[in-house]
Design an enzyme around this catalytic site. Structure first.
Site, mmCIF file in Angstrom:
data_model
loop_
_atom_site.group_PDB
_atom_site.id
_atom_site.type_symbol
_atom_site.label_atom_id
_atom_site.label_comp_id
_atom_site.label_asym_id
_atom_site.label_seq_id
_atom_site.Cartn_x
_atom_site.Cartn_y
_atom_site.Cartn_z
ATOM 1 N N HIS A 44 0.870 -1.181 0.000
ATOM 2 C CA HIS A 44 0.000 0.000 0.000
ATOM 3 C C HIS A 44 0.903 1.225 0.000
ATOM 4 C CE1 HIS A 44 -3.813 2.082 1.775
ATOM 5 N NE2 HIS A 44 -3.124 2.897 1.012
ATOM 6 N N GLU A 76 -2.574 -1.718 -3.167
ATOM 7 C CA GLU A 76 -3.715 -1.056 -2.540
ATOM 8 C C GLU A 76 -3.512 0.452 -2.538
ATOM 9 O OE1 GLU A 76 -4.657 -4.431 0.893
ATOM 10 O OE2 GLU A 76 -3.688 -2.543 1.430
ATOM 11 N N HIS A 200 -7.392 -7.564 6.916
ATOM 12 C CA HIS A 200 -7.215 -6.665 8.051
ATOM 13 C C HIS A 200 -7.375 -7.430 9.360
ATOM 14 C CE1 HIS A 200 -6.258 -2.383 8.343
ATOM 15 N NE2 HIS A 200 -6.632 -2.501 9.583
#
Length: 251
Positions: A44, A76, A200
């Site tokens: 990310h 991401e 997550h």
């Protein structure tokens, strides 16, 4: 098919960035993860580059292309123009769009598909034109209408935000209730032809229940818990443990 494991390298990169030194080497740990059975790598790249740096992207792209061509690269991020240009330059197999504000410490909610439908449709169309599969970060709250709007963007997948579920490690009853909602959301997506990812705060302990409830789960993207376990078990053995938790027959 067992859920695939994509190892998120952000936490390793954040540790590296504490010093002006080249270790821990993000690509080195990515290689260990893929050798141990991971199906892909996730990053990310935030605008402030506080963990993954933009310069890491071509290195990881080359690692996969040269040594693990069967693996996937998942990037991401929020669909700013700078982020989209990074994706178009790097050509990951998958882009996961998240609604993060640049100041957020980590992703903590899914898209408001009603509010951002135009942005997401335009972004999905642009990325798909470049041959990239698109996944949209989604709250796992059982909202069938939100999932329908996600499907209308043209995305191939949603990624269930499993943070609240992972946060209930000490409250089994609440975890079970949240798992039901995640399952409802996944079922709505499956019925609309969307594949389902999850990520997550997933751990070896809470993954099996998630896999049982969503046996068609395509992919899990895991970084924080996996990196924490790697301090105890080493990266290779930790990846094998997470692969087993995903239902993969790893020896």
């Amino acid at each position: 098919m067992p859920a695939k494991l994509s190892v998120n390298l952000n936490a390793i990169a954040m540790l590296r960035n504490r010093r002006d030194l080249p270790w821990p080497d993000v690509a080195h740990f990515g290689r260990i993860a893929l050798q141990a059975g991971a199906s892909g790598l996730t990053v990310h790249p935030r605008p402030d580059q506080r963990h993954i740096r933009f310069s890491d992207l071509p290195v990881l792209r080359a690692l996969i292309d040269d040594e693990f061509p069967q693996a996937e690269f998942n990037i991401e991020g929020y669909p700013s123009e700078d982020f989209l240009l990074l994706c178009e330059e790097t050509q990951p197999e998958q882009v996961t769009l998240v609604p993060d504000d640049p100041t957020q410490a980590t992703s903590d909610h899914g898209w408001n598909f009603r509010q951002h439908s135009v942005l997401l449709k335009e972004t999905v169309t642009r990325l798909k034109a470049g041959g990239v599969r698109v996944s949209l970060f989604a709250d796992g709250d059982g909202d069938a209408e939100a999932v329908r709007l996600a499907a209308e963007t043209g995305a191939a997948r949603i990624e269930l935000y499993t943070g609240p579920y992972g946060g209930c490690f000490d409250n089994p009853q609440k975890a079970a209730a949240l798992l039901d909602k995640l399952g409802e959301t996944a079922d709505h997506a499956k019925n609309l032809g969307l594949d389902v990812n999850a990520g997550h705060d997933l751990t070896v302990a809470n993954l099996p229940a998630l896999i049982r409830r969503i046996p068609y789960l395509a992919e899990t993207s895991i970084g924080h818990g996996l990196t924490a376990d790697a301090m105890e078990y080493g990266m290779a053995e930790t990846v094998r443990r997470f692969c087993r938790a995903c239902g993969q027959p790893i020896s």
